[in-house]
Design a protein around this motif. Structure first.
Motif, PDB file in Angstrom:
ATOM      1  N   THR A 102      -9.599   5.210  76.072  1.00 24.79           N
ATOM      2  CA  THR A 102     -10.958   5.268  75.554  1.00 24.79           C
ATOM      3  C   THR A 102     -11.068   4.522  74.236  1.00 24.79           C
ATOM      4  O   THR A 102     -12.043   3.807  73.987  1.00 24.79           O
ATOM      5  CB  THR A 102     -11.391   6.740  75.366  1.00 24.79           C
ATOM      6  OG1 THR A 102     -11.208   7.440  76.596  1.00 24.79           O
ATOM      7  CG2 THR A 102     -12.844   6.824  74.960  1.00 24.79           C
TER       8      THR A 102
ATOM      9  N   ASN B 154     -21.640  -0.179  76.320  1.00 24.27           N
ATOM     10  CA  ASN B 154     -21.204   1.204  76.445  1.00 24.27           C
ATOM     11  C   ASN B 154     -21.366   1.714  77.869  1.00 24.27           C
ATOM     12  O   ASN B 154     -20.568   2.509  78.353  1.00 24.27           O
ATOM     13  CB  ASN B 154     -21.996   2.081  75.471  1.00 24.27           C
ATOM     14  CG  ASN B 154     -21.456   3.497  75.417  1.00 24.27           C
ATOM     15  OD1 ASN B 154     -20.262   3.696  75.252  1.00 24.27           O
ATOM     16  ND2 ASN B 154     -22.328   4.466  75.585  1.00 24.27           N
TER      17      ASN B 154
ATOM     18  N   CYS C 154     -18.374   3.452  80.141  1.00 25.33           N
ATOM     19  CA  CYS C 154     -18.492   4.795  80.714  1.00 25.33           C
ATOM     20  C   CYS C 154     -18.276   4.773  82.222  1.00 25.33           C
ATOM     21  O   CYS C 154     -17.563   5.620  82.767  1.00 25.33           O
ATOM     22  CB  CYS C 154     -19.867   5.384  80.394  1.00 25.33           C
ATOM     23  SG  CYS C 154     -20.107   5.775  78.655  1.00 25.33           S
TER      24      CYS C 154
ATOM     25  N   GLY D  14     -24.099   5.186  79.606  1.00 19.16           N
ATOM     26  CA  GLY D  14     -24.072   5.428  78.174  1.00 19.16           C
ATOM     27  C   GLY D  14     -25.103   6.446  77.757  1.00 19.16           C
ATOM     28  O   GLY D  14     -26.236   6.452  78.249  1.00 19.16           O
TER      29      GLY D  14
ATOM     30  N   CYS E   2     -21.010   9.234  76.718  1.00 19.15           N
ATOM     31  CA  CYS E   2     -21.329   9.116  78.139  1.00 19.15           C
ATOM     32  C   CYS E   2     -22.073  10.362  78.625  1.00 19.15           C
ATOM     33  O   CYS E   2     -21.892  11.456  78.093  1.00 19.15           O
ATOM     34  CB  CYS E   2     -20.062   8.937  78.972  1.00 19.15           C
ATOM     35  SG  CYS E   2     -19.136   7.440  78.570  1.00 19.15           S
TER      36      CYS E   2
END
Length: 310
Positions: A62, A72, A76, A147, A163
């Motif tokens: 991550t 993003n 996710c 996201g 997320c």
């Protein structure tokens, strides 16, 4: 809450390290020795557990994604997809491990004995099927994660700091739940059936050993120990899996993920990948022998390096 997270970080780090050591051992076995059929499955299971830790949101994958200049939403979806695939592979591979061991120890008069001579071929087919199914099945769920933006406006359910899950209509939700439950009930049923079969085989073998010489008993002990290890893994998996299933299903049905509940679920999810390498390492004499050999070799190398200075 901070205490829970510290425990979770320790558990994830410890489990990742234990699985990495175990993966190194199985790689060494398969490259330099004649591996047993269960070694191939255990090696895959260890790799799956490492990926589960990496995609669980608490270790480096991550953070690596955070450093990349990517959207993003893509981060996710990628992490969520890999995590779902690995969780599905974990239950499938554990089930396969129990089935293969049941075939391996089955007596020559049983129906399973005819599969022994082509066991590796059937395992190849099984690997292809379980990977294909989980890669395909988990792909539909990436459309419902993205996201995190604003819960109050879009009715998203936040599952990590960046997320969230999007709501599904009742038909899709019911279809996904039906397939997931059907798959899991079937696999757990197979695990329990093969476990009962192995317990019966071990019980019969124990009775026969009373009438045999001690040398015969010694020859059978490694196989018996391997069977007991797999039985223990299956029991641990079934118990931990259903706790995780109840927590995750309740959260999805109620559409609410409390931070404490999410931390507890991750702790439960990490429990099996953490326990598995400890059980395997402690019950496999080959690992202990390899570690002892490594220790003696290191001792000799250090002794030869420092001997001229003494």
């Amino acid at each position: 809450m901070s205490l829970f997270k510290n425990v979770l970080y320790f558990q994830a780090g410890f489990g990742f390290l234990a699985n990495t050591i175990l993966l190194f051992f199985y790689t060494f076995i398969m490259l330099g020795h004649r591996p047993k059929p269960t070694d191939l499955i255990s090696c895959q299971l260890t790799f799956i557990h490492i990926m589960m830790f990496l995609t669980g949101g608490d270790i480096c994958l991550t953070d690596i994604f955070e450093t990349l200049n990517l959207e993003n939403d893509f981060k996710c979806k990628t992490i969520f997809y890999i995590s779902r695939v690995m969780r599905g592979l974990s239950i499938c591979t554990t089930c396969l491990l129990g089935v293969v061991q049941a075939v391996t120890i089955s007596p020559s008069t049983s129906l399973l004995a005819k599969f022994k001579h082509r066991l590796k071929v059937y395992m190849t087919y099984a690997f292809f099927c379980i990977w294909s199914f989980n890669l395909f099945y988990s792909s539909n769920q990436i459309f419902y994660v993205g996201g995190f933006t604003n819960v109050s406006e879009t009715n998203q359910m936040k599952v990590t700091k960046s997320c969230s899950l999007f709501p599904k209509n009742y038909i899709i939700k019911g279809l996904i739940l039906t397939v997931s439950v059907s798959r899991d009930v079937f696999l757990v049923g197979v695990m329990l059936t093969t476990s009962m079969y192995m317990v019966i085989i071990l019980f019969r073998h124990q009775r026969q050993c009373k009438h045999l010489h001690s040398t015969s008993h010694l020859r059978a002990s490694p196989e018996k120990r391997a069977t007991q290890t797999i039985l223990l893994l299956v029991v641990c998996f079934v118990a931990i899996y259903w706790v995780d299933f109840i927590i995750s299903s309740s959260s999805v049905l109620l559409w609410m993920y409390d931070p404490v509940v999410l931390t507890v679920q991750k702790f439960v999810m990490y429990a099996y990948p953490t326990i598995t390498p400890l059980i395997q390492i402690s019950s496999d004499n080959r690992i202990i022998i390899m570690l002892e050999n490594m220790h003696s070799k290191c001792h000799k190398i250090l002794l030869n390096m420092f001997l001229p200075f003494l």
